[in-house]
Design a protein around this motif. Structure first.
Motif, PDB file in Angstrom:
ATOM      1  N   GLU A 163       0.550  -4.784   4.207  1.00  0.00           N
ATOM      2  CA  GLU A 163      -0.503  -5.276   5.094  1.00  0.00           C
ATOM      3  C   GLU A 163      -0.787  -6.732   4.736  1.00  0.00           C
ATOM      4  O   GLU A 163      -0.640  -7.140   3.580  1.00  0.00           O
ATOM      5  CB  GLU A 163      -1.780  -4.448   4.932  1.00  0.00           C
ATOM      6  CG  GLU A 163      -1.597  -2.973   5.268  1.00  0.00           C
ATOM      7  CD  GLU A 163      -2.832  -2.157   4.962  1.00  0.00           C
ATOM      8  OE1 GLU A 163      -3.845  -2.747   4.508  1.00  0.00           O
ATOM      9  OE2 GLU A 163      -2.805  -0.935   5.165  1.00  0.00           O
ATOM     10  N   VAL A 182       0.839  -1.189   0.000  1.00  0.00           N
ATOM     11  CA  VAL A 182       0.000   0.000   0.000  1.00  0.00           C
ATOM     12  C   VAL A 182       0.878   1.244   0.000  1.00  0.00           C
ATOM     13  O   VAL A 182       2.041   1.221   0.417  1.00  0.00           O
ATOM     14  CB  VAL A 182      -0.948   0.029   1.225  1.00  0.00           C
ATOM     15  CG1 VAL A 182      -1.878  -1.169   1.195  1.00  0.00           C
ATOM     16  CG2 VAL A 182      -0.158   0.068   2.516  1.00  0.00           C
ATOM     17  N   THR A 219       4.557   2.381   0.874  1.00  0.00           N
ATOM     18  CA  THR A 219       4.917   2.864   2.211  1.00  0.00           C
ATOM     19  C   THR A 219       4.751   1.776   3.263  1.00  0.00           C
ATOM     20  O   THR A 219       5.081   2.001   4.433  1.00  0.00           O
ATOM     21  CB  THR A 219       4.053   4.074   2.593  1.00  0.00           C
ATOM     22  OG1 THR A 219       2.669   3.698   2.567  1.00  0.00           O
ATOM     23  CG2 THR A 219       4.297   5.228   1.632  1.00  0.00           C
ATOM     24  N   GLU A 277       0.388   5.169   1.335  1.00  0.00           N
ATOM     25  CA  GLU A 277      -0.452   6.111   2.074  1.00  0.00           C
ATOM     26  C   GLU A 277       0.072   7.527   1.878  1.00  0.00           C
ATOM     27  O   GLU A 277       1.259   7.787   2.081  1.00  0.00           O
ATOM     28  CB  GLU A 277      -0.480   5.757   3.557  1.00  0.00           C
ATOM     29  CG  GLU A 277      -1.173   4.425   3.846  1.00  0.00           C
ATOM     30  CD  GLU A 277      -1.324   4.172   5.340  1.00  0.00           C
ATOM     31  OE1 GLU A 277      -0.853   5.031   6.115  1.00  0.00           O
ATOM     32  OE2 GLU A 277      -1.890   3.129   5.701  1.00  0.00           O
ATOM     33  N   GLN A 278      -0.816   8.392   1.466  1.00  0.00           N
ATOM     34  CA  GLN A 278      -0.468   9.799   1.293  1.00  0.00           C
ATOM     35  C   GLN A 278      -0.958  10.577   2.486  1.00  0.00           C
ATOM     36  O   GLN A 278      -2.073  10.358   2.970  1.00  0.00           O
ATOM     37  CB  GLN A 278      -1.092  10.333   0.002  1.00  0.00           C
ATOM     38  CG  GLN A 278      -0.599   9.615  -1.249  1.00  0.00           C
ATOM     39  CD  GLN A 278      -1.272  10.124  -2.507  1.00  0.00           C
ATOM     40  OE1 GLN A 278      -2.207  10.911  -2.437  1.00  0.00           O
ATOM     41  NE2 GLN A 278      -0.781   9.673  -3.650  1.00  0.00           N
ATOM     42  N   ALA A 300      -6.347  11.432   4.826  1.00  0.00           N
ATOM     43  CA  ALA A 300      -5.246  10.666   4.243  1.00  0.00           C
ATOM     44  C   ALA A 300      -5.799   9.635   3.262  1.00  0.00           C
ATOM     45  O   ALA A 300      -6.850   9.043   3.498  1.00  0.00           O
ATOM     46  CB  ALA A 300      -4.447   9.983   5.343  1.00  0.00           C
ATOM     47  N   GLN A 301      -5.099   9.443   2.170  1.00  0.00           N
ATOM     48  CA  GLN A 301      -5.532   8.500   1.143  1.00  0.00           C
ATOM     49  C   GLN A 301      -4.661   7.258   1.180  1.00  0.00           C
ATOM     50  O   GLN A 301      -3.434   7.341   1.343  1.00  0.00           O
ATOM     51  CB  GLN A 301      -5.461   9.144  -0.236  1.00  0.00           C
ATOM     52  CG  GLN A 301      -6.457  10.276  -0.430  1.00  0.00           C
ATOM     53  CD  GLN A 301      -6.431  10.809  -1.843  1.00  0.00           C
ATOM     54  OE1 GLN A 301      -5.449  10.659  -2.562  1.00  0.00           O
ATOM     55  NE2 GLN A 301      -7.519  11.433  -2.257  1.00  0.00           N
ATOM     56  N   ARG A 302      -5.294   6.118   1.026  1.00  0.00           N
ATOM     57  CA  ARG A 302      -4.591   4.835   1.012  1.00  0.00           C
ATOM     58  C   ARG A 302      -4.841   4.159  -0.323  1.00  0.00           C
ATOM     59  O   ARG A 302      -5.984   3.934  -0.716  1.00  0.00           O
ATOM     60  CB  ARG A 302      -5.090   3.955   2.164  1.00  0.00           C
ATOM     61  CG  ARG A 302      -4.582   2.523   2.153  1.00  0.00           C
ATOM     62  CD  ARG A 302      -5.183   1.777   3.337  1.00  0.00           C
ATOM     63  NE  ARG A 302      -4.952   0.348   3.287  1.00  0.00           N
ATOM     64  CZ  ARG A 302      -5.698  -0.518   2.606  1.00  0.00           C
ATOM     65  NH1 ARG A 302      -6.747  -0.073   1.884  1.00  0.00           N
ATOM     66  NH2 ARG A 302      -5.433  -1.822   2.625  1.00  0.00           N
ATOM     67  N   HIS A 303      -3.778   3.844  -1.036  1.00  0.00           N
ATOM     68  CA  HIS A 303      -3.880   3.192  -2.337  1.00  0.00           C
ATOM     69  C   HIS A 303      -3.268   1.798  -2.251  1.00  0.00           C
ATOM     70  O   HIS A 303      -2.144   1.639  -1.761  1.00  0.00           O
ATOM     71  CB  HIS A 303      -3.156   4.004  -3.413  1.00  0.00           C
ATOM     72  CG  HIS A 303      -3.692   5.389  -3.602  1.00  0.00           C
ATOM     73  ND1 HIS A 303      -4.851   5.657  -4.283  1.00  0.00           N
ATOM     74  CD2 HIS A 303      -3.230   6.586  -3.169  1.00  0.00           C
ATOM     75  CE1 HIS A 303      -5.082   6.956  -4.284  1.00  0.00           C
ATOM     76  NE2 HIS A 303      -4.100   7.540  -3.610  1.00  0.00           N
ATOM     77  N   VAL A 304      -3.996   0.812  -2.738  1.00  0.00           N
ATOM     78  CA  VAL A 304      -3.463  -0.544  -2.819  1.00  0.00           C
ATOM     79  C   VAL A 304      -2.718  -0.661  -4.143  1.00  0.00           C
ATOM     80  O   VAL A 304      -3.301  -0.501  -5.212  1.00  0.00           O
ATOM     81  CB  VAL A 304      -4.590  -1.589  -2.728  1.00  0.00           C
ATOM     82  CG1 VAL A 304      -4.015  -2.996  -2.911  1.00  0.00           C
ATOM     83  CG2 VAL A 304      -5.310  -1.486  -1.398  1.00  0.00           C
ATOM     84  N   HIS A 348      -9.997  -3.496  -5.754  1.00  0.00           N
ATOM     85  CA  HIS A 348      -9.067  -2.360  -5.759  1.00  0.00           C
ATOM     86  C   HIS A 348      -8.438  -2.084  -7.118  1.00  0.00           C
ATOM     87  O   HIS A 348      -7.897  -0.977  -7.323  1.00  0.00           O
ATOM     88  CB  HIS A 348      -7.951  -2.597  -4.742  1.00  0.00           C
ATOM     89  CG  HIS A 348      -8.433  -2.698  -3.322  1.00  0.00           C
ATOM     90  ND1 HIS A 348      -8.837  -1.595  -2.589  1.00  0.00           N
ATOM     91  CD2 HIS A 348      -8.579  -3.768  -2.509  1.00  0.00           C
ATOM     92  CE1 HIS A 348      -9.203  -1.987  -1.380  1.00  0.00           C
ATOM     93  NE2 HIS A 348      -9.068  -3.301  -1.308  1.00  0.00           N
TER      94      HIS A 348
END
Length: 579
Positions: free
Chosen positions: A279, A227, A276, A229-230, A238-242, A300
């Motif tokens: 998981e 992932v 970053t 995380e910005q 905050a944005q989380r991208h897979v 996703h």
């Protein structure tokens, strides 16, 4: 993600100080095609101390060129009385047993040793290998050394001996070069064999430093997600991208490989740099991990997953519900009473199946809506005998319906009539040596057979309201509940558990699943295929089944059977109105 304060010994790898190294060098005749070994020299080193040396000339049983003799000082007369490679090789393999083989330009030396083992019938040892030339290219700067030749490095590290193109002397010089390079990388956190191998393969320090992400992961089956995380902005969260989703039987071991030289995919190197964190989701069984991976990819659409990124993108062949039905290639199954056959991953495969049907059945190919009461002019296909021409009234609605039923049966029940219908044409093409045209028809039939197998694997599971199955894994049992082709629940019966009791609790907690329009399963096609793969494994026990999990007897024909039916002739009935 939290990591332990201190890494375990598994994370540390094999300390360099605990290893024994066999530094080897070979001299050869230098011929491009007939190059043979003339001398072997090796030094065994442990903890910085020399513990043994090996040196022998080898009779190559061929002439040594004058240029090579001048360069190495080894002449044909010197090796005339030397032992042959067959006599020398066993002694060297015993000397190098259990060591890490080190050489300057290692692929050259190990390549000779591998070919020698193969030629003389010895298994090639799977030594760990270090290449001092590759290490030097990564460790040393261009302003330190102009090149990475052994003589240049020997001068740079002030070796105790000067290399002179003799095997033992060059091996001794390589020992000092190896120690000098190890000194340089010690300050860079390289303390294990695995670290040094990664360093020589130019694994970036940024990527290597992130291996601590794997330190606290479980050593069980499950799914892992890289992932990014910005940080939160002033006007948002905050944005989380897979970035990537994968699965493994051992999460810790699999994730660790992304930070080593074993991961060679360029896009994975970029993904690790962008990520970053990692998981994980622990799963009870490997099948559950397979299915969860597919579902997460579908949810996703990670940018770094190439396969299965669009699992719902499928193509089907549809028999329409018109007055005079035809074949249509569509992208989705609807509840419209039509017959669907597939799915196909590529539209070209669907077109091949449609053409296979047209090869054997004179079904109409036009898209015009026809009326049984208002005839129209027939097309050229009717004149060629490729269409039974319902448009001009050549056949009535009832007669055409018989043909449609035969097409439906060929796709969904019995493939033999489709093959029988083209057997005469295929035999004629082969007899006339028109092999390219015959191969086209054979390819279409092969596609029909492969798709029929996929169709029945999926649709048969989709038709079953519930299957409870178990398979022994180690001392226990993996238990799965499948409903309408979807994994509804998973459980594990340990060595001291009663499998039937675990199965009952697994069924009680299973997901409620509603059937999808036939022949679709209540899950993605790939998920149902993974379930079919698991159910078809040896050792799977069906504990309970509701419905019928079965295929029609002749619905799927393999390649050999297709060719046999098409060329050998068989007694399957010919379709009505066949042209």
């Amino acid at each position: 993600m939290t990591t332990p304060a201190q890494a375990s010994f598994d994370d540390l790898g094999t300390p360099l100080s605990d290893l024994t190294y066999c530094v080897v060098d070979l001299e050869t005749t230098g011929g491009a095609e007939t190059d043979r070994i003339t001398e072997i020299g090796a030094v065994k080193v442990r903890g910085g101390e020399v513990v043994g040396e090996f040196q022998t000339l080898v009779n190559p049983r061929t002439h040594i060129p004058p240029l090579i003799a001048v360069l190495t000082g080894i002449t044909s007369s010197m090796v005339a009385a030397a032992p042959t490679l067959r006599e020398v090789l066993p002694a060297f393999l015993a000397f190098a047993h259990g060591t890490v083989v080190v050489a300057h330009n290692a692929p050259f030396d190990t390549g000779f040793l591998r070919r020698a083992c193969e030629g003389l019938g010895y298994p090639y040892p799977r030594w760990p290998v270090l290449d001092t030339a590759a290490l030097a290219r990564v460790i040393l700067l261009r302003d330190e050394v102009p090149n990475c030749k052994l003589g240049t490095l020997a001068r740079h590290f002030r070796t105790t001996v000067t290399p002179n193109h003799r095997a033992l002397t060059d091996a001794q010089a390589t020992v000092d070069v190896l120690h000098g390079l190890m000194e340089r990388v010690g300050n860079l956190g390289v303390h294990t064999l695995e670290d040094l191998q990664e360093f020589s393969r130019q694994v970036s320090p940024q990527r290597r430093s992130r291996r601590t992400w794997a330190a606290g992961l479980p050593e069980t089956a499950g799914v892992y997600l890289f992932v990014a995380e910005q940080p939160a902005t002033a006007d948002g969260e905050a944005q989380r991208h897979v970035l990537y989703v994968g699965k493994s039987k051992n999460l810790r071991a699999r994730v660790r490989t992304y930070f080593t030289a074993s991961e060679k995919r360029r896009r994975m190197d970029e993904m690790v740099r962008v990520a970053t964190g990692v998981e994980t989701i622990v799963c009870d069984t490997q099948l559950q991990a397979d299915v969860l991976e597919l579902r997460l990819i579908a949810a996703h659409a990670p940018r770094y997953n190439r396969r299965s990124k669009f699992p719902d993108r499928q193509t089907w062949v549809k028999i329409t519900t018109d007055v005079f039905p035809r074949l249509s290639i569509v992208g989705a199954v609807k509840e419209d009473g039509a017959t669907y056959f597939g799915p196909f991953a590529r539209r070209q495969a669907a077109e091949d199946v449609v053409l296979a049907v047209y090869d054997g059945f004179p079904l109409r190919q036009c898209t015009t809506r026809l009326s049984p009461t208002r005839p129209t002019n027939a097309c050229a296909l009717a004149a060629m005998g490729r269409c039974c021409a319902p448009c001009d009234g050549s056949v009535g609605r009832e007669e055409y319906a018989v043909l449609v039923e035969q097409v439906r049966a060929a796709l969904c029940t019995d493939a033999r009539p489709a093959v029988s219908a083209v057997s005469a044409r295929l035999t004629r093409l082969v007899g006339e040596h028109r092999y390219e045209e015959a191969e086209t028809i054979r390819r279409r039939l092969d596609t029909l057979g492969r798709t029929a197998r996929r169709f029945h694997r999926v649709s048969s599971l989709a038709a079953c309201p519930e299957i409870v199955a178990a398979r022994r894994e180690g001392a226990g049992w993996d238990i799965h509940v499948i409903r309408h082709g979807r994994l509804a629940s998973s459980g594990v019966a340990g060595a001291y558990d009663v499998p039937q009791a675990v199965a009952r609790s697994t069924v009680a907690t299973a997901e409620t699943v509603r059937p999808a329009p036939a022949p679709l399963p209540a899950a993605g096609i790939e998920e149902t295929e993974r379930i079919a793969d698991w159910l078809e494994q040896p050792g799977v026990r069906i504990m309970h089944i509701e419905g019928e999990w079965a295929w029609p007897l002749h619905a799927v024909l393999d390649h050999e059977t297709l060719v046999q039916h098409a060329l050998g002739g068989q007694a399957a009935p010919q379709p009505a109105l066949a042209g």
